[in-house]
Design a protein around this motif. Structure first.
Motif, PDB file in Angstrom:
ATOM      1  N   PRO A 197      81.893 -40.634 112.851  1.00  6.53           N
ATOM      2  CA  PRO A 197      82.008 -38.675 113.880  1.00  6.53           C
ATOM      3  C   PRO A 197      83.701 -38.171 112.934  1.00  6.53           C
ATOM      4  CG  PRO A 197      81.349 -39.926 115.830  1.00  6.53           C
ATOM      5  CD  PRO A 197      81.771 -40.860 114.515  1.00  6.53           C
ATOM      6  N   TRP A 198      83.422 -36.725 112.132  1.00  5.30           N
ATOM      7  CA  TRP A 198      84.973 -36.626 112.429  1.00  5.30           C
ATOM      8  C   TRP A 198      85.996 -36.344 113.097  1.00  5.30           C
ATOM      9  CZ3 TRP A 198      86.900 -35.769 106.976  1.00  5.30           C
ATOM     10  CH2 TRP A 198      85.580 -35.572 106.526  1.00  5.30           C
ATOM     11  N   SER A 199      87.338 -36.627 112.863  1.00 12.08           N
ATOM     12  CA  SER A 199      87.605 -36.583 114.799  1.00 12.08           C
ATOM     13  C   SER A 199      89.110 -36.085 114.732  1.00 12.08           C
ATOM     14  CB  SER A 199      88.420 -38.251 115.041  1.00 12.08           C
ATOM     15  OG  SER A 199      89.845 -37.922 113.308  1.00 12.08           O
ATOM     16  N   PRO A 200      89.345 -34.709 115.080  1.00  8.15           N
ATOM     17  CA  PRO A 200      90.417 -33.644 114.682  1.00  8.15           C
ATOM     18  C   PRO A 200      92.187 -34.467 114.399  1.00  8.15           C
ATOM     19  CG  PRO A 200      89.600 -34.749 117.467  1.00  8.15           C
ATOM     20  CD  PRO A 200      89.358 -35.246 116.448  1.00  8.15           C
ATOM     21  N   GLU A 201      91.722 -35.085 114.162  1.00  8.35           N
ATOM     22  CA  GLU A 201      92.715 -35.679 113.238  1.00  8.35           C
ATOM     23  C   GLU A 201      92.421 -35.552 111.637  1.00  8.35           C
ATOM     24  OE1 GLU A 201      93.563 -38.003 117.657  1.00  8.35           O
ATOM     25  OE2 GLU A 201      91.796 -37.502 115.931  1.00  8.35           O
ATOM     26  N   ARG A 248      75.657 -19.996 120.978  1.00 14.37           N
ATOM     27  CA  ARG A 248      75.698 -20.426 122.439  1.00 14.37           C
ATOM     28  C   ARG A 248      75.846 -21.619 122.368  1.00 14.37           C
ATOM     29  NH1 ARG A 248      69.945 -18.851 123.741  1.00 14.37           N
ATOM     30  NH2 ARG A 248      69.647 -20.466 121.502  1.00 14.37           N
ATOM     31  N   ASN A 249      76.295 -22.609 121.368  1.00 11.78           N
ATOM     32  CA  ASN A 249      76.595 -23.842 121.341  1.00 11.78           C
ATOM     33  C   ASN A 249      77.935 -24.066 121.680  1.00 11.78           C
ATOM     34  OD1 ASN A 249      74.255 -24.785 120.818  1.00 11.78           O
ATOM     35  ND2 ASN A 249      74.818 -24.444 119.765  1.00 11.78           N
ATOM     36  N   ARG A 250      78.594 -23.982 122.890  1.00 11.85           N
ATOM     37  CA  ARG A 250      79.839 -24.395 122.599  1.00 11.85           C
ATOM     38  C   ARG A 250      80.877 -25.728 122.967  1.00 11.85           C
ATOM     39  NH1 ARG A 250      82.207 -19.271 123.348  1.00 11.85           N
ATOM     40  NH2 ARG A 250      80.892 -17.892 123.800  1.00 11.85           N
ATOM     41  N   CYS A 251      81.771 -26.252 122.526  1.00 12.20           N
ATOM     42  CA  CYS A 251      82.732 -27.224 123.058  1.00 12.20           C
ATOM     43  C   CYS A 251      82.533 -27.965 123.958  1.00 12.20           C
ATOM     44  CB  CYS A 251      83.956 -27.011 122.409  1.00 12.20           C
ATOM     45  SG  CYS A 251      84.865 -28.934 122.578  1.00 12.20           S
ATOM     46  N   HIS A 252      82.786 -29.320 124.619  1.00 10.72           N
ATOM     47  CA  HIS A 252      82.680 -29.708 125.740  1.00 10.72           C
ATOM     48  C   HIS A 252      84.405 -29.845 126.555  1.00 10.72           C
ATOM     49  CE1 HIS A 252      78.228 -30.233 125.986  1.00 10.72           C
ATOM     50  NE2 HIS A 252      78.351 -30.727 124.820  1.00 10.72           N
ATOM     51  N   ALA A 253      85.215 -29.940 125.090  1.00 11.56           N
ATOM     52  CA  ALA A 253      85.939 -30.519 125.328  1.00 11.56           C
ATOM     53  C   ALA A 253      86.843 -29.371 126.086  1.00 11.56           C
ATOM     54  CB  ALA A 253      86.690 -31.261 124.264  1.00 11.56           C
ATOM     55  N   CYS A 254      86.760 -28.266 125.045  1.00 17.05           N
ATOM     56  CA  CYS A 254      87.385 -26.976 125.541  1.00 17.05           C
ATOM     57  C   CYS A 254      87.067 -25.515 126.037  1.00 17.05           C
ATOM     58  CB  CYS A 254      88.478 -26.804 124.169  1.00 17.05           C
ATOM     59  SG  CYS A 254      87.678 -26.039 123.449  1.00 17.05           S
ATOM     60  N   GLY A 255      85.357 -25.407 125.460  1.00 16.51           N
ATOM     61  CA  GLY A 255      84.789 -24.313 125.541  1.00 16.51           C
ATOM     62  C   GLY A 255      84.432 -23.560 124.733  1.00 16.51           C
ATOM     63  N   LEU A 256      85.488 -23.453 123.298  1.00 11.96           N
ATOM     64  CA  LEU A 256      85.109 -22.364 122.103  1.00 11.96           C
ATOM     65  C   LEU A 256      83.807 -22.692 121.880  1.00 11.96           C
ATOM     66  CD1 LEU A 256      88.478 -22.459 121.272  1.00 11.96           C
ATOM     67  CD2 LEU A 256      87.657 -21.013 122.583  1.00 11.96           C
ATOM     68  N   PRO A 257      83.516 -21.804 120.944  1.00  8.49           N
ATOM     69  CA  PRO A 257      82.343 -21.411 120.446  1.00  8.49           C
ATOM     70  C   PRO A 257      82.204 -23.190 118.610  1.00  8.49           C
ATOM     71  CG  PRO A 257      83.101 -19.245 120.370  1.00  8.49           C
ATOM     72  CD  PRO A 257      83.990 -20.413 121.102  1.00  8.49           C
ATOM     73  N   LYS A 258      81.819 -23.748 119.459  1.00 10.42           N
ATOM     74  CA  LYS A 258      81.810 -25.093 118.619  1.00 10.42           C
ATOM     75  C   LYS A 258      80.933 -25.221 116.490  1.00 10.42           C
ATOM     76  CE  LYS A 258      79.640 -30.021 118.894  1.00 10.42           C
ATOM     77  NZ  LYS A 258      78.936 -30.465 119.923  1.00 10.42           N
ATOM     78  N   ARG A 259      80.510 -24.216 116.284  1.00  9.91           N
ATOM     79  CA  ARG A 259      80.819 -23.964 114.974  1.00  9.91           C
ATOM     80  C   ARG A 259      81.648 -23.662 113.996  1.00  9.91           C
ATOM     81  NH1 ARG A 259      75.583 -21.188 112.064  1.00  9.91           N
ATOM     82  NH2 ARG A 259      75.298 -23.469 110.737  1.00  9.91           N
ATOM     83  N   MET A 303      91.495 -28.766 118.983  1.00  8.02           N
ATOM     84  CA  MET A 303      92.631 -28.981 120.008  1.00  8.02           C
ATOM     85  C   MET A 303      92.794 -29.915 121.215  1.00  8.02           C
ATOM     86  SD  MET A 303      94.710 -28.678 117.214  1.00  8.02           S
ATOM     87  CE  MET A 303      93.764 -28.131 115.923  1.00  8.02           C
ATOM     88  N   ALA A 304      91.938 -29.943 121.864  1.00  8.21           N
ATOM     89  CA  ALA A 304      91.807 -30.661 123.334  1.00  8.21           C
ATOM     90  C   ALA A 304      91.257 -31.928 123.653  1.00  8.21           C
ATOM     91  CB  ALA A 304      91.125 -30.213 124.400  1.00  8.21           C
ATOM     92  N   LYS A 305      90.718 -32.401 122.606  1.00  8.42           N
ATOM     93  CA  LYS A 305      90.789 -33.741 121.908  1.00  8.42           C
ATOM     94  C   LYS A 305      91.859 -33.970 120.907  1.00  8.42           C
ATOM     95  CE  LYS A 305      85.906 -33.307 121.652  1.00  8.42           C
ATOM     96  NZ  LYS A 305      84.730 -32.945 120.150  1.00  8.42           N
ATOM     97  N   LEU A 306      92.825 -33.416 121.003  1.00  8.87           N
ATOM     98  CA  LEU A 306      93.700 -33.876 120.210  1.00  8.87           C
ATOM     99  C   LEU A 306      95.227 -34.349 121.296  1.00  8.87           C
ATOM    100  CD1 LEU A 306      94.128 -31.763 117.267  1.00  8.87           C
ATOM    101  CD2 LEU A 306      94.250 -34.130 116.984  1.00  8.87           C
ATOM    102  N   SER A 307      95.051 -33.950 121.978  1.00  4.29           N
ATOM    103  CA  SER A 307      96.390 -33.829 123.447  1.00  4.29           C
ATOM    104  C   SER A 307      95.482 -34.715 124.873  1.00  4.29           C
ATOM    105  CB  SER A 307      96.677 -32.567 123.280  1.00  4.29           C
ATOM    106  OG  SER A 307      95.889 -31.690 124.149  1.00  4.29           O
ATOM    107  N   SER A 308      96.852 -34.277 125.229  1.00  6.62           N
ATOM    108  CA  SER A 308      95.880 -34.256 126.900  1.00  6.62           C
ATOM    109  C   SER A 308      95.342 -33.718 127.665  1.00  6.62           C
ATOM    110  CB  SER A 308      96.921 -35.986 127.667  1.00  6.62           C
ATOM    111  OG  SER A 308      97.762 -34.712 127.196  1.00  6.62           O
ATOM    112  N   ALA A 309      95.182 -32.203 126.922  1.00  4.49           N
ATOM    113  CA  ALA A 309      94.650 -31.500 127.762  1.00  4.49           C
ATOM    114  C   ALA A 309      93.227 -31.593 128.768  1.00  4.49           C
ATOM    115  CB  ALA A 309      94.378 -30.106 126.683  1.00  4.49           C
ATOM    116  N   PRO A 310      93.584 -30.140 129.540  1.00  2.00           N
ATOM    117  CA  PRO A 310      92.627 -30.277 130.308  1.00  2.00           C
ATOM    118  C   PRO A 310      90.786 -29.949 129.797  1.00  2.00           C
ATOM    119  CG  PRO A 310      93.155 -28.564 131.038  1.00  2.00           C
ATOM    120  CD  PRO A 310      94.574 -29.190 130.325  1.00  2.00           C
ATOM    121  N   ARG A 311      89.821 -30.910 130.082  1.00  2.00           N
ATOM    122  CA  ARG A 311      88.421 -30.847 129.868  1.00  2.00           C
ATOM    123  C   ARG A 311      88.091 -29.775 130.110  1.00  2.00           C
ATOM    124  NH1 ARG A 311      88.184 -34.074 125.877  1.00  2.00           N
ATOM    125  NH2 ARG A 311      88.878 -36.078 125.129  1.00  2.00           N
ATOM    126  N   PHE A 312      87.290 -29.226 129.576  1.00  3.43           N
ATOM    127  CA  PHE A 312      86.316 -27.701 130.033  1.00  3.43           C
ATOM    128  C   PHE A 312      84.672 -28.447 130.537  1.00  3.43           C
ATOM    129  CE2 PHE A 312      84.115 -23.832 129.423  1.00  3.43           C
ATOM    130  CZ  PHE A 312      84.714 -23.036 129.781  1.00  3.43           C
TER     131      PHE A 312
END
Length: 106
Positions: free
Chosen positions: A11-15, A67-78, A83-92
């Motif tokens: 899978p593609w990483s945020p980095e 309707r598809n949302r990121c599980h980590a931050c809640g933003l639209p997935k497409r 950026m939440a996966k890059l840092s230690s930001a809270p998960r959504f």
């Protein structure tokens, strides 16, 4: 195996997404230069990833809702680069909000 799933794809990483976006901003669509920064990725896979990210950005700018949302931050997935996966930001958690906010209530 043409047209099928490749054995060693990851899978593609945020980095990796950040590298693609930054290099494209600096160099333009010089995929052969960008591929030098990302080992184990092909020129075509990098180009396709950039096109997917760009298409998602254009859809968000036009106001198209998905309707598809990121599980980590809640933003639209497409086409989303989380950026939440890059840092230690809270998960959504959809419907509940960030996990960090839930833990603060306990």
């Amino acid at each position: 195996m043409p047209g099928g799933k490749h054995e060693n794809t990851q899978p593609w990483s945020p980095e990796e997404d950040q590298v693609i976006l930054e290099m494209h901003a600096l160099e333009g669509p010089k995929w052969s230069k960008i591929v030098q920064q990302l080992p184990n990725r092909s020129v075509s896979s990098i180009r396709n990833r950039w096109q997917r990210i760009e298409h998602g950005r254009k859809l968000r700018e036009s106001g198209t809702q998905t309707r598809n949302r990121c599980h980590a931050c809640g933003l639209p997935k497409r086409g989303h680069v989380c950026m939440a996966k890059l840092s230690s930001a809270p998960r959504f958690i959809p419907g509940l909000g960030p996990i960090g906010a839930i833990e603060a209530l306990n």
